[in-house]
Design a protein around this motif. Sequence first.
Motif, short mmCIF file in Angstrom:
data_model
loop_
_atom_site.label_atom_id
_atom_site.label_comp_id
_atom_site.label_asym_id
_atom_site.label_seq_id
_atom_site.Cartn_x
_atom_site.Cartn_y
_atom_site.Cartn_z
N ILE A 31 -0.23 9.40 3.45
CA ILE A 31 0.20 7.88 3.66
C ILE A 31 1.11 7.76 4.72
O ILE A 31 0.98 6.59 5.45
CB ILE A 31 0.50 7.73 2.24
CG1 ILE A 31 -0.15 7.94 1.08
CG2 ILE A 31 1.18 6.04 2.26
CD1 ILE A 31 0.24 7.86 -0.29
N VAL A 35 0.77 -1.07 -0.08
CA VAL A 35 0.06 -0.16 0.02
C VAL A 35 0.85 1.13 0.02
O VAL A 35 0.54 2.31 -0.47
CB VAL A 35 -1.07 -0.12 1.17
CG1 VAL A 35 -1.56 1.27 1.46
CG2 VAL A 35 -1.93 -1.07 1.01
N THR A 36 1.77 1.24 0.77
CA THR A 36 2.70 2.42 0.90
C THR A 36 3.38 2.70 -0.46
O THR A 36 3.38 3.75 -1.06
CB THR A 36 3.78 2.27 2.04
OG1 THR A 36 3.35 2.00 3.13
CG2 THR A 36 4.66 3.20 2.07
N GLY A 52 0.88 3.80 -3.18
CA GLY A 52 0.46 5.00 -2.66
C GLY A 52 1.36 5.83 -3.19
O GLY A 52 0.90 6.93 -3.84
N PHE A 53 2.61 5.91 -2.88
CA PHE A 53 3.78 6.95 -3.33
C PHE A 53 3.66 6.80 -4.81
O PHE A 53 4.05 7.80 -5.60
CB PHE A 53 4.99 6.71 -2.60
CG PHE A 53 5.27 7.18 -1.24
CD1 PHE A 53 5.43 8.61 -1.04
CD2 PHE A 53 4.74 6.36 -0.05
CE1 PHE A 53 5.57 9.13 0.30
CE2 PHE A 53 4.84 7.08 1.30
CZ PHE A 53 5.07 8.23 1.45
N ALA A 64 7.91 5.96 -5.24
CA ALA A 64 7.34 4.67 -4.62
C ALA A 64 8.74 3.73 -4.10
O ALA A 64 8.55 3.19 -3.01
CB ALA A 64 6.80 3.88 -6.06
N TRP A 109 -0.60 14.60 0.16
CA TRP A 109 -0.71 13.05 0.09
C TRP A 109 0.32 12.13 0.78
O TRP A 109 0.15 11.09 1.17
CB TRP A 109 -0.98 12.73 -1.45
CG TRP A 109 -2.40 13.36 -1.88
CD1 TRP A 109 -2.48 14.55 -2.54
CD2 TRP A 109 -3.72 13.04 -1.26
NE1 TRP A 109 -3.68 14.75 -2.73
CE2 TRP A 109 -4.75 13.99 -2.02
CE3 TRP A 109 -4.16 12.03 -0.77
CZ2 TRP A 109 -5.82 13.85 -1.98
CZ3 TRP A 109 -5.53 11.81 -0.39
CH2 TRP A 109 -6.36 12.98 -1.12
N GLN A 110 1.76 12.50 0.67
CA GLN A 110 2.82 11.83 1.18
C GLN A 110 2.62 11.74 2.57
O GLN A 110 2.71 10.88 3.29
CB GLN A 110 4.15 12.45 0.80
CG GLN A 110 4.31 12.32 -0.74
CD GLN A 110 5.88 13.00 -0.86
OE1 GLN A 110 6.15 14.23 -0.32
NE2 GLN A 110 6.57 12.21 -1.63
N THR A 149 1.43 6.43 -6.86
CA THR A 149 0.30 6.97 -7.49
C THR A 149 0.53 8.49 -7.42
O THR A 149 0.13 9.35 -8.39
CB THR A 149 -0.90 6.66 -6.84
OG1 THR A 149 -1.13 5.22 -6.75
CG2 THR A 149 -2.20 7.34 -7.11
N ILE A 150 1.04 8.99 -6.25
CA ILE A 150 1.27 10.52 -6.34
C ILE A 150 2.19 10.75 -7.39
O ILE A 150 2.22 11.82 -8.13
CB ILE A 150 1.87 10.86 -4.90
CG1 ILE A 150 1.08 10.39 -3.72
CG2 ILE A 150 2.31 12.09 -5.02
CD1 ILE A 150 1.51 10.75 -2.28
N SER A 158 -0.59 7.68 8.22
CA SER A 158 -1.37 6.36 8.16
C SER A 158 -0.79 5.02 8.54
O SER A 158 -1.26 4.41 9.24
CB SER A 158 -2.27 6.40 6.88
OG SER A 158 -3.01 7.37 6.75
#
Length: 367
Positions: free
Chosen positions: A140, A103-104, A107-108, A273, A136-137, A110-111, A143
Amino acid sequence: MLLELAHYLARDIHGFNVFNYITLRAVLATLTALTISFVVGPHMIKKLTQYKVGQSVRDDGPQTHLIKAGTPTMGGALILVAIAISTLLWADLNNRFIWVVLVTTLGFGTIGWIDDYRKVVHRNPKGLSAKAKYFWQSLIGLSVAIFLYKTSLSPAETTLIVPFFKHLALPLGALGFVVLTYFVVVGTSNAVNLTDGLDGLAIMPTVMVGSALAIFAYVAGHVYFSKYLGVPYVAGAGELMVFCAAMAGAGLGFLWFNAYPAEVFMGDVGALALGGALGIVAVIVRQELVLFIMGGVFVVETFSVALQVMYFKYTKSKTGTGKRIFLMAPLHHHYEQKGWKETQVVVRFWIITMMLVLVGIASLKIR
């Protein structure tokens, strides 16, 4: 996925029990990611070229870089595909750490993808705004930090381990752990991104550091090895060896196309990422300070930019004219301006990373 299939087949054919060994699955994950990169890479580069997803080059940078304008970018998507598929195939999907790192990483990624897409497709040189990117960084990073703290099974999972000292460990508490995790994950993500400025410069250190973290993950997740080497035991962390191996395989596969002269660039989608992946793995295996050592090239590159900006602003406020410490930042451009060839800078930074990684691995025994 394939591990579950192996468990099912092992009921009748005991030979399939061999897939219970993390080391075997790590090797298979490396080979799978490497194969995916080799197979998908040429097709992805061809498509990126057709869609004219080309890299823009700084006018104030080294003149030798002008010929790189138009080289396909966003090739980091290839790395993420190879990592994700290999990990899902060979890792234990019941392991919470596997999902945290996936996910991490994605997620990164995607950014970074959104940032790259706006730059090269929408022709917006600013891409994703700095505020939006850091928001957003941070979301994530915070979280996953809170999740890891809430799901920790022992105090060792939230304690800061100081390398080279056998009995020096600092309890962090909830706030300390969350803040440290945030800075490690977000900081490493941006550090790798800043380093990604020359052909092959960022990917090979990432492969080396990721491979070393695979060793730390295996040791941390092994009851006897962790006790013998004085490393905190983190139940389930050993499975991250599969993820790190997939990252190494995907990185080497990408390097095939990214080596000088590069056929494709990683872009923010890959750099952000991979940096986030290194950071979160280091946090889980409790080796944040060792990551700081092994990723010394990333650290120095980041500090070179920070120092350059701060010194320029300071001298401008004092004298009216901004001055620079380096000929150009990040640091790799400074050496290019001094006359080093691009390949010299890249290989020398690789050598430095190899030395730092060995120092980091030595911390396992030297305590």
